[in-house]
Design a protein around this motif. Structure first.
Motif, PDB file in Angstrom:
ATOM      1  N   ILE A 228      -7.773  13.197  -4.637  1.00 24.74           N
ATOM      2  CA  ILE A 228      -6.324  12.940  -4.589  1.00 24.74           C
ATOM      3  C   ILE A 228      -5.678  13.308  -5.921  1.00 24.74           C
ATOM      4  N   ASN A 229      -6.290  12.892  -6.992  1.00 23.06           N
ATOM      5  CA  ASN A 229      -5.637  12.998  -8.305  1.00 23.06           C
ATOM      6  C   ASN A 229      -5.926  14.303  -9.037  1.00 23.06           C
TER       7      ASN A 229
ATOM      8  N   ARG B 188      -8.240   6.338   0.819  1.00 20.08           N
ATOM      9  CA  ARG B 188      -8.382   5.621  -0.451  1.00 20.08           C
ATOM     10  C   ARG B 188      -8.191   4.116  -0.242  1.00 20.08           C
TER      11      ARG B 188
ATOM     12  N   ARG C  19     -10.585   9.262  -4.555  1.00 13.69           N
ATOM     13  CA  ARG C  19      -9.615   9.144  -5.648  1.00 13.69           C
ATOM     14  C   ARG C  19      -9.604  10.404  -6.505  1.00 13.69           C
TER      15      ARG C  19
ATOM     16  N   SER D  65       0.789  -1.221   0.000  1.00  9.47           N
ATOM     17  CA  SER D  65       0.000   0.000   0.000  1.00  9.47           C
ATOM     18  C   SER D  65       0.823   1.274   0.000  1.00  9.47           C
TER      19      SER D  65
ATOM     20  N   ASP E 198      -1.750  14.171   2.247  1.00 10.52           N
ATOM     21  CA  ASP E 198      -1.450  12.946   1.497  1.00 10.52           C
ATOM     22  C   ASP E 198      -1.655  11.705   2.365  1.00 10.52           C
ATOM     23  N   SER E 199      -1.214  11.792   3.604  1.00 12.44           N
ATOM     24  CA  SER E 199      -1.324  10.634   4.490  1.00 12.44           C
ATOM     25  C   SER E 199      -2.784  10.292   4.762  1.00 12.44           C
TER      26      SER E 199
ATOM     27  N   THR F  28      -4.572   9.221   1.329  1.00 14.48           N
ATOM     28  CA  THR F  28      -4.092   7.919   0.855  1.00 14.48           C
ATOM     29  C   THR F  28      -4.647   6.799   1.728  1.00 14.48           C
ATOM     30  N   THR F  29      -4.668   7.025   3.024  1.00 18.43           N
ATOM     31  CA  THR F  29      -5.243   6.009   3.916  1.00 18.43           C
ATOM     32  C   THR F  29      -6.735   5.835   3.629  1.00 18.43           C
TER      33      THR F  29
END
Lengths: 279, 241
Positions: B193-194, B149, B190, B25, B142-143, B146-147
């Motif tokens: 994030i992107n 996601r 998602r 991950s 980000d942390s 990402t978690t």
């Protein structure tokens, strides 16, 4: 198989009766005539006879043909949308539609192969009318103008995706006993949910459904997507009122309805798809 | 008889688990070895195997499995919300994370009630699973995202993979009602994030295969990925009834 004939069969009681020749032909799929309840059964009643609780039932191949019908509709819609030019100049919307279009096309191929693999005949692709007799002009073919066409293009996509999520969910019970088919259907189901979330957000809505609200800018004709025997406003899950399970914001009516998507019955899904089917 | 899958969630090898999860991950996950609190009062129940709680088989197993995952998600978003989000969180991001918190807490309480009403006491997963989020920097966008996601994609994959073990149609429908909401979450996370770097991330080629199918993973694979978050050990040896 002719689509209208199929839809007719799907919405009648014929499927409730054993069909020996069909069962024999599709035998390799396993317990095709398994009747599974798709009603929302309160927990205390879950051990009662499924048969007694059943709202409707159908064979695995019938479920796959219903799914294929919905995928045909989505596949053609997105292909026509990308061809129409209504999205040109909008890199984000175009990229999203291309990704969804790819998946819907893959779903058509996958379901076709699955039905043929079972020795059955996939339902024929119908002729669609996405204008619904001129009520809409999503591809800007009839002079609606780019802005109106774009809004309708997005609204129809939302309606199709939210319908897809609810329709697949409503058929899951009919696929019990066929683990491979059930898992694949669940895998398509969650892709439709990802699509739905993205299209809704592209339209400026939240990715999830609040109450049975179709959302700002959605034509009234699409309200049927959020209603049904169990509407999206449902707060009773497994016989429990989920607004009473605790306190605070997670248990408001809004949050409690957003947290659970609801089913459409096969009949309801067919009725929605039929609005866009000419023959 | 199909070979039954055997899944051991153990925190005996913390270092190895952490490395495995990192590999999968990209997140650092820590674990430790606390005992399951709720199991101490009954040594005779069928779900205690060598002192470690087993989620069970069939309907009971899936209900407990879903409850474990919903407890994990709810605990994560509770930390996010209680920490006043990360410093740079936009209004849109805060609204989404607050919604996800609300939904996951509702799911958690739903499974608690459902299990309480339908599963024999000794087969009920504790309501007090402990989690280790020391690998997550709740002040870092980000942390957190990402978690989120990973948890949402894993939730989708877990429900998709476990549907086949459900024996009662009503439960399958309920799982379906929840998994599509998890998928809606995953797509939204998602996307934020992107951003414009990848407009297809909501259903990206990294998770959707060439047949247009979403992830569906076995409990063993899900637990090996998310296991680092679980402090309380449990097993899920025989999902298939």
């Amino acid at each position: 198989m002719n689509l209208i004939k199929f839809l007719d069969e799907f919405t009648t009681d014929k499927l409730q009766e054993p069909n020996t020749s069909r069962r024999a032909m599709f035998g390799q799929l396993g317990s095709l005539t398994k009747k599974a309840a798709i009603a929302a059964v309160p927990f205390g009643l879950a051990t009662m006879s499924n048969k007694a609780m059943a709202q409707s039932s159908s064979s695995v191949v019938d479920v796959l043909n219903l799914a294929l019908t919905l995928e045909y509709l989505e596949d053609e819609f997105y292909a026509m949308a990308l061809d129409s030019g209504v999205l040109s100049g909008n890199a984000k919307a175009e990229a999203i539609y291309m990704q969804i279009s790819k998946h819907e096309s893959q779903h058509v191929d996958f379901l076709t192969a699955a039905i043929e693999g079972a020795g059955a005949t996939p339902v024929a692709k119908p002729t669609f009318d996405f204008t619904v007799d001129g009520a809409f002009d999503p591809f800007n073919d009839n002079g609606a103008g780019q802005a109106t066409a774009y809004a309708q293009l997005l609204a129809l996509a939302q309606a199709f995706e939210d319908t897809g999520v609810r329709a697949y969910k409503g058929q899951a019970g009919n696929l019990m006993g066929n683990p491979g088919v059930l898992t694949a259907a669940l895998q398509i189901h969650s892709v439709e949910a990802r699509h739905a979330s993205e299209v809704r957000r592209l339209r400026g809505l939240e990715g999830w459904i609040t109450g049975n609200q179709r959302g700002a800018g959605m034509p009234e004709a699409t309200q049927v997507v959020y209603d049904g025997a169990t509407t999206e406003a449902n707060i009773m899950q497994g016989g429990l009122d989920v607004t009473t399970l605790g306190s605070g914001s997670p248990f408001t009516v809004d949050a409690s309805t957003q947290a659970y998507d609801e089913i459409l019955t096969g009949d309801e899904a067919v009725a929605i798809a039929s609005l866009f089917i000419v023959s | 008889m199909k070979k039954k899958k055997s899944i051991e969630v153990t925190t005996q090898t913390v270092g190895r688990n952490r490395r495995n999860f990192l590999k999968v991950s990209g997140l650092a996950i820590a674990g430790s070895g606390l005992l399951l609190a709720s199991c101490s009062d009954d040594d005779d129940n069928g779900n205690m195997l060598g002192g470690t709680f087993d989620l069970g088989t069939g309907d009971v197993g899936v209900l407990n499995y879903a409850y474990a995952l919903e407890q994990l998600e709810a605990a994560f978003y509770t930390n996010v919300v209680n920490g006043s989000f990360y410093a740079s969180a936009s209004a849109d991001e805060k609204a989404i994370l607050l919604d996800l918190y609300n939904h996951e807490v509702n799911h958690r309480e739903f499974f608690k009630a459902a299990i309480g009403a339908n599963v024999p006491m000794e087969q009920q997963l504790t309501a007090d699973l402990e989690f280790d989020f020391s690998s997550v920097d709740f002040g870092n966008r980000d942390s957190v995202l990402t978690t989120a996601r990973i948890l949402e994609d894993t939730g989708v994959s877990a429900y998709n993979g476990a549907g086949q073990y459900i024996q009662t149609a009503a439960y399958l429908t309920l799982a379906g009602k929840i998994v599509s909401v998890e998928a809606r979450h995953a797509a939204a996370i998602r996307t934020i994030i992107n951003g414009s770097a990848d407009y297809t991330a909501f259903a990206g080629d990294d998770i959707i295969d060439d047949n247009g199918l979403d992830l569906a993973e076995s409990p063993a694979d899900v637990i090996s990925k998310a296991g680092g978050f679980f402090v309380t050990p449990f097993t899920y040896k025989n999902p298939q009834a």
